[in-house]
Design an enzyme around this catalytic site. Structure first.
Site, short mmCIF file in Angstrom:
data_model
loop_
_atom_site.label_atom_id
_atom_site.label_comp_id
_atom_site.label_asym_id
_atom_site.label_seq_id
_atom_site.Cartn_x
_atom_site.Cartn_y
_atom_site.Cartn_z
N GLY A 263 37.39 -15.38 -35.73
CA GLY A 263 38.00 -15.89 -34.51
C GLY A 263 39.51 -15.83 -34.54
N GLY B 293 34.54 -18.33 -40.73
CA GLY B 293 34.78 -17.46 -41.86
C GLY B 293 35.23 -18.14 -43.14
N ILE C 120 41.95 -27.61 -54.36
CA ILE C 120 41.20 -26.44 -53.92
C ILE C 120 39.71 -26.70 -54.17
CG2 ILE C 120 40.83 -23.97 -54.24
CD1 ILE C 120 43.53 -24.70 -52.97
N PRO D 161 37.75 -21.99 -55.30
CA PRO D 161 38.73 -20.92 -55.48
C PRO D 161 38.27 -19.58 -54.91
CG PRO D 161 38.49 -22.19 -57.50
CD PRO D 161 37.40 -22.64 -56.58
N LYS E 158 44.79 -30.08 -48.55
CA LYS E 158 45.60 -29.66 -47.41
C LYS E 158 44.95 -28.41 -46.86
CE LYS E 158 50.05 -31.37 -49.12
NZ LYS E 158 51.47 -31.04 -49.34
N GLU F 204 45.76 -21.43 -42.54
CA GLU F 204 46.95 -21.04 -41.79
C GLU F 204 48.12 -20.69 -42.71
OE1 GLU F 204 46.40 -20.86 -38.62
OE2 GLU F 204 44.96 -22.41 -38.09
#
Length: 728
Positions: free
Chosen positions: A229, A457, A619, A622, A691, A695
């Site tokens: 998207g 995704g 994370i 990974p 976090k 992006e």
């Protein structure tokens, strides 16, 4: 007592990978309810004006055509108020106005797709065309810019020992996901069900309920799989309303899928920008002032805004800052959020300018950035929750071999190729929103976790399964996570890198509550080995509850539930989202390093290798993180070197609305790429310490490449994409 962590942090494969690669995953257009018919949109062939006539006789004469709907026969939709973005949303067939080239002016409904496509080509539309304005470089901006200021930027610039006055331009980019926008709509009485490609299940419910004037609980949106998207599916566009309107008119389910060409007009784009940036600095490289004057294209009927101002306010320590963000209303469709919206655009201008300043001062670009690291967020006065950008710089420089860079442009060659290195910083807001999740533990020891979140995704189902698995003390095979249905607990839209922090925190909360229920049941059960134990000392692993310091003292979920005649336990998890009075400034950070080779005779640019280093806190997986980072580097290569919408300003037509002429990176364009993640958590941001990652990984990629091109060639190109023509 904290739970053992076995799943979170592991590089496990996607839980739905087999479904996706074998074709068993059902995307929106794969659904074909009984009686489904096909819809094909007829687009306007002028960029502005009015429809004066529509001749549908030839189309309606085709065998299999059920109806052609236009403003001449469409039902009147109830008025809508508010909404996002502000303005007047494009509503299907409610008047004769044409606002942009490619606007839907009719829809053909037929029993097969082929008949619908042919009939649509037979619809003749007459227009009273008007002159169009689609060129940001010559149009006037709106009257009221968004502004920000601290200190006296203009005065400080006038007195600065070193001043740069620069203009950067960025072309319009389109999302181009693999799966085109599509929807299947069906009415059952006054209840609407849609199978929709959407990144925002609950937002689509709100849009459709508002468009048709029905309560939200009479709209169901189903979207378990999304084939990419990048932001394009983060709102319900007019084609979704067209499909639902058509289904109600013909009283049959309707399937509507946009063509690749229609995606360029119908589902948004990263808008073109002109970014004027003035920098003032001392001769030692300390920033003293910056002035940002920004122009961006926008539609006339809605006002799309994005976070293009934020990096200029807080990325570097700068006592004097002035910003103005102006929208230029044009005869175009509404732009929309595209990966790294605003921040990616701003980073190109700011990070290119920092590179230019470093060259002007004969200073290493990395040292210049380190010299201007702020102690706190100077735009808000709040301390950063975490800011490991310095660590990103240093780790990236070591891994990349930054010390081998020759600072003199056009000084390194490999045969006919000029070699250059560049780097750039990146920042992106840590967004968090209210979210909910349901958790059910069955007597067989398996769990079902559900939320109406989406997955375009990043691997939402996998990462949520990991969080739930550790919180419940089960293996990942014992946990099923389901998503993408508005009947499930509400979740925010899958955009802005908010899903992991928001939905993940709700999943953690729900699973913690359920585990605590089971522990409470066990310590109160006289027949349990855990009877009388301190609940705080009990952990669960592999589906077995036991006392941490007495691992032999315990029992399984199955035995506990069976003995207590419980078929299941269940709980609802929730997360409130970001606080209105936050004490910290929350951002993720990146440092991107790139090496390019430029053919000295042809101007052809090849990216040879890239290293991205990220401060994205904890994370979860990974392997999924690497997929995001490598994909973003790929997108950044496209933004820097290839992607560019070409508009014919005579009528507003997009000339290259296809993947043959709108160039995107392919396997042949891919360099060696590596992602590194700075260790650490951010529990000030959210309960699971993460976090957003999706992006930040693209922010800074384009300027790193542009800076490397300058180092290779000595040519400073201030317009994206950087084409061979610009370098010759």
């Amino acid at each position: 007592m904290s739970q053992p962590q076995a799943a979170v942090g592991a590089a496990v494969p996607r839980v739905d990978a087999r479904l996706r690669v074998t074709g068993r995953a059902k995307y929106a257009a794969d659904n074909s309810p009984d009686g489904v018919v096909h819809a094909v949109i007829v687009d306007s062939s002028v960029g502005r004006g009015r429809v004066t006539g529509i001749d549908t006789r030839a189309a309606e004469g085709q065998t299999g055509v059920l109806k052609v709907i236009s403003h001449l026969n469409a039902p009147e939709l109830p008025p809508v108020e508010g909404g996002f973005p502000p303005g007047e949303p494009l509503r299907p067939f409610q008047d004769d106005r044409v606002r942009f080239f490619g606007q839907p002016v009719a829809v053909v409904l037929a029993t097969t797709l082929e008949v619908a496509q042919h009939a649509a080509s037979l619809v003749e539309v007459a227009y009273d065309a008007e002159p169009v304005s689609t060129d940001i470089s010559v149009a006037d901006p709106a009257d009221e810019p968004e502004t920000y200021a601290r200190g006296d930027a203009d005065g400080a610039l006038d007195s600065a020992p070193v001043r740069l006055d620069l203009t950067y331009r960025m072309a319009r980019n389109h999302h181009n996901p693999i799966e085109p926008a599509g929807i299947v709509a069906r009415w059952d009485g006054d209840r609407l069900t849609v199978w929709e490609k959407t990144q925002d299940v609950q937002g689509t419910v709100a849009t459709l309920s508002g468009e048709f004037g029905i309560p939200p609980d009479r709209v169901r949106v189903i979207s378990p799989f999304v084939g990419g998207g990048f932001g394009s599916a983060a709102r319900a566009w007019v084609h979704s309303v067209i499909a639902a309107l058509a289904a109600r008119e013909v009283k049959r389910p309707v399937k509507l899928v946009l063509t690749r060409r229609q995606l360029y007009f119908g589902v948004g784009y990263r808008p073109a920008y002109e970014y004027d940036l003035r920098l003032g600095a001392s001769r030692q490289g300390r920033l003293t002032a910056s002035a940002h004057d920004i122009r961006t294209e926008n539609s006339r009927y809605e006002r799309h805004s994005e976070g293009v101002l934020q990096p200029g306010r807080m990325l570097y320590s700068t006592p004097n800052v002035r910003q103005a963000y102006r929208h230029v209303p044009l005869d175009v469709s509404t732009p929309w959020f595209m990966r790294g919206p605003g921040y990616s655009t701003a980073s190109y201008a700011i990070e290119s300018a920092m590179d230019e300043l470093a060259h002007e001062l004969s200073l290493d670009p990395l040292k210049l950035r380190l010299r201007n690291e702020p102690a706190d967020d100077e735009s808000s006065g709040r301390p950063f929750s975490t800011r490991r950008l310095r660590e990103c710089y240093l780790a990236g420089a070591r891994e990349f071999g930054w010390h081998r860079r020759n600072p003199k442009p056009r000084s390194t060659r490999d045969g006919d190729w000029l070699i250059g290195m560049g780097m750039a910083a990146g920042v992106y807001d840590t967004e968090r929103s209210e979210a909910h999740a349901s958790v059910r533990l069955d007597a067989d020891g398996t769990a079902l976790v559900q939320s109406s979140a989406s997955d375009m995704g990043p691997g939402t189902a996998t990462s949520m399964t990991q969080v739930a698995s550790d919180a419940l003390g089960l293996t990942m095979r014992q946990v099923t996570f389901r998503l993408g249905d508005s009947l499930m607990p509400p979740a925010p839209g899958h955009h802005g890198s908010r899903t992991m922090a928001s939905v993940g925190s709700a999943v953690q909360d729900g699973c913690d509550k359920l585990r605590e229920q089971a522990i409470s049941l066990a310590v109160r059960d006289e027949d349990s080995p855990l009877y009388g134990a301190d609940a705080a000392d009990i952990v669960v692993r592999g589906g077995r509850l036991y006392v941490k310091d007495e691992p032999t003292r315990g029992e399984t979920y199955q035995r506990l539930l069976a003995r207590n005649n419980r078929s299941h336990l269940e709980a609802i998890g929730s997360y409130a989202g970001a606080s209105e009075s936050e004490k910290f400034s929350f951002y993720a950070y990146a440092a991107t390093f790139a090496e390019v080779a430029v053919d000295a005779r042809l101007g052809l640019v090849r990216v040879r290798r890239m290293v991205g280093v990220y401060d994205a806190a904890r994370i979860i997986n990974p392997r999924l993180a690497d997929s995001q980072a490598i994909g973003a580097m790929t997108g950044g290569i496209g933004q820097a070197l290839l992607e560019h919408t070409v508009t014919d300003h005579r009528d507003g037509r997009i000339v290259n609305a296809n993947l043959a002429d709108y160039l995107v990176p392919t396997h042949a364009d891919m360099p060696d790429m590596k992602a590194i993640y700075i260790e650490g958590e951010d529990y000030e941001a959210d309960p699971i310490g993460v976090k957003g990652l999706g992006e930040i990984v693209i922010v800074g990629v384009a300027p790193a490449i542009a800076n490397a091109v300058f180092n290779a060639t000595g040519r400073r190109i201030r317009e994206l994409p950087i084409t061979p023509e610009a370098l010759l």
